[in-house]
Scaffold this motif. Structure first.
Motif, mmCIF file in Angstrom:
data_model
loop_
_atom_site.group_PDB
_atom_site.id
_atom_site.type_symbol
_atom_site.label_atom_id
_atom_site.label_comp_id
_atom_site.label_asym_id
_atom_site.label_seq_id
_atom_site.Cartn_x
_atom_site.Cartn_y
_atom_site.Cartn_z
ATOM 1 N N CYS A 1 3.702 18.944 69.627
ATOM 2 C CA CYS A 1 3.767 17.798 68.724
ATOM 3 C C CYS A 1 2.451 17.750 67.967
ATOM 4 O O CYS A 1 1.393 17.574 68.580
ATOM 5 C CB CYS A 1 3.972 16.498 69.499
ATOM 6 S SG CYS A 1 5.515 16.445 70.415
ATOM 7 N N ILE A 2 2.501 17.913 66.661
ATOM 8 C CA ILE A 2 1.300 17.978 65.833
ATOM 9 C C ILE A 2 0.954 16.568 65.354
ATOM 10 O O ILE A 2 1.746 15.940 64.653
ATOM 11 C CB ILE A 2 1.499 18.917 64.622
ATOM 12 C CG1 ILE A 2 2.095 20.273 65.049
ATOM 13 C CG2 ILE A 2 0.190 19.076 63.850
ATOM 14 C CD1 ILE A 2 1.265 21.074 66.025
ATOM 15 N N PHE A 3 -0.230 16.087 65.726
ATOM 16 C CA PHE A 3 -0.658 14.733 65.371
ATOM 17 C C PHE A 3 -1.615 14.709 64.185
ATOM 18 O O PHE A 3 -1.679 13.718 63.460
ATOM 19 C CB PHE A 3 -1.336 14.061 66.566
ATOM 20 C CG PHE A 3 -0.398 13.864 67.707
ATOM 21 C CD1 PHE A 3 0.635 12.959 67.630
ATOM 22 C CD2 PHE A 3 -0.540 14.601 68.866
ATOM 23 C CE1 PHE A 3 1.521 12.782 68.679
ATOM 24 C CE2 PHE A 3 0.330 14.430 69.929
ATOM 25 C CZ PHE A 3 1.365 13.514 69.839
ATOM 26 N N GLN A 4 -2.396 15.779 63.997
ATOM 27 C CA GLN A 4 -3.377 15.818 62.914
ATOM 28 C C GLN A 4 -3.617 17.267 62.543
ATOM 29 O O GLN A 4 -3.563 18.149 63.396
ATOM 30 C CB GLN A 4 -4.692 15.193 63.397
ATOM 31 C CG GLN A 4 -5.817 15.220 62.389
ATOM 32 C CD GLN A 4 -7.069 14.581 62.973
ATOM 33 O OE1 GLN A 4 -7.147 13.370 63.066
ATOM 34 N NE2 GLN A 4 -8.022 15.403 63.369
ATOM 35 N N GLY A 5 -3.888 17.504 61.283
ATOM 36 C CA GLY A 5 -4.213 18.847 60.830
ATOM 37 C C GLY A 5 -2.992 19.614 60.359
ATOM 38 O O GLY A 5 -1.893 19.078 60.249
ATOM 39 N N SER A 6 -3.226 20.897 60.074
ATOM 40 C CA SER A 6 -2.157 21.763 59.588
ATOM 41 C C SER A 6 -2.509 23.208 59.899
ATOM 42 O O SER A 6 -3.631 23.523 60.268
ATOM 43 C CB SER A 6 -1.961 21.581 58.076
ATOM 44 O OG SER A 6 -3.139 21.927 57.392
ATOM 45 N N GLY A 7 -1.515 24.058 59.748
ATOM 46 C CA GLY A 7 -1.749 25.468 60.009
ATOM 47 C C GLY A 7 -0.475 26.272 59.924
ATOM 48 O O GLY A 7 0.507 25.862 59.315
ATOM 49 N N THR A 8 -0.517 27.428 60.567
ATOM 50 C CA THR A 8 0.604 28.364 60.596
ATOM 51 C C THR A 8 0.938 28.669 62.044
ATOM 52 O O THR A 8 0.045 28.856 62.863
ATOM 53 C CB THR A 8 0.239 29.676 59.871
ATOM 54 O OG1 THR A 8 -0.143 29.363 58.529
ATOM 55 C CG2 THR A 8 1.399 30.648 59.854
ATOM 56 N N ILE A 9 2.233 28.715 62.356
ATOM 57 C CA ILE A 9 2.676 29.172 63.677
ATOM 58 C C ILE A 9 3.014 30.658 63.549
ATOM 59 O O ILE A 9 3.686 31.070 62.602
ATOM 60 C CB ILE A 9 3.877 28.361 64.208
ATOM 61 C CG1 ILE A 9 4.336 28.871 65.557
ATOM 62 C CG2 ILE A 9 5.044 28.364 63.261
ATOM 63 C CD1 ILE A 9 3.694 28.249 66.720
ATOM 64 N N GLU A 10 2.466 31.438 64.456
ATOM 65 C CA GLU A 10 2.724 32.880 64.504
ATOM 66 C C GLU A 10 3.683 33.122 65.666
ATOM 67 O O GLU A 10 3.423 32.704 66.786
ATOM 68 C CB GLU A 10 1.404 33.598 64.733
ATOM 69 C CG GLU A 10 1.480 35.087 64.745
ATOM 70 C CD GLU A 10 0.106 35.676 65.010
ATOM 71 O OE1 GLU A 10 -0.120 36.125 66.153
ATOM 72 O OE2 GLU A 10 -0.730 35.669 64.093
ATOM 73 N N ILE A 11 4.800 33.782 65.375
ATOM 74 C CA ILE A 11 5.801 34.096 66.396
ATOM 75 C C ILE A 11 5.979 35.608 66.440
ATOM 76 O O ILE A 11 6.225 36.241 65.401
ATOM 77 C CB ILE A 11 7.158 33.418 66.098
ATOM 78 C CG1 ILE A 11 7.019 31.891 66.059
ATOM 79 C CG2 ILE A 11 8.226 33.841 67.107
ATOM 80 C CD1 ILE A 11 6.684 31.261 67.400
ATOM 81 N N ASP A 12 5.843 36.172 67.627
ATOM 82 C CA ASP A 12 6.022 37.611 67.847
ATOM 83 C C ASP A 12 5.208 38.444 66.854
ATOM 84 O O ASP A 12 5.677 39.429 66.297
ATOM 85 C CB ASP A 12 7.501 37.984 67.801
ATOM 86 C CG ASP A 12 8.279 37.341 68.943
ATOM 87 O OD1 ASP A 12 7.689 37.135 70.028
ATOM 88 O OD2 ASP A 12 9.468 37.019 68.758
ATOM 89 N N GLY A 13 3.957 38.000 66.603
ATOM 90 C CA GLY A 13 3.021 38.772 65.808
ATOM 91 C C GLY A 13 3.088 38.579 64.309
ATOM 92 O O GLY A 13 2.331 39.211 63.579
#
Length: 102
Positions: free
Chosen positions: A51-63
């Motif tokens: 559960c993301i409460f603050q910030g941002s980014g990228t999720i990396e799945i299987d490389g």
């Protein structure tokens, strides 16, 4: 991996027949920080919810980069998926994580 909003996740982020077994709360200040950045893969035999409460980014799945996330998103990682969150926002990344047991 599924990405939901907090509103969509209410009643659905924890799949039927599963309970939250353990979890935690994390804050990462450094831009470019990658969770579980040790050698090898990072997988679980059970689903994991972020559960993301603050910030941002990228999720990396299987490389590979799989999707962007930001505050208000809920990420459901399936068993066996190698997963890493990468902080690329201007503010600290703050999230809760939970492992789900049958």
């Amino acid at each position: 991996m599924r990405k939901l909003t907090m509103a969509e996740a209410v009643g659905t982020a924890v799949p039927t027949g599963r309970l939250i077994d353990r979890g935690g709360f994390r804050r990462y200040d450094e831009p470019g920080f990658r969770t579980h950045d040790e050698p090898g893969t990072h997988t679980h035999a059970v689903p994991e919810v972020f559960c993301i409460f603050q910030g941002s980014g990228t999720i990396e799945i299987d490389g590979a980069p799989a999707d962007r996330f930001s505050a208000g998103d809920v990420l459901l990682i399936e068993p066996g998926e190698d997963h890493h969150l990468i902080n690329d926002g201007a503010v600290p990344l703050v999230f809760a994580w939970m492992h789900l047991q049958p």
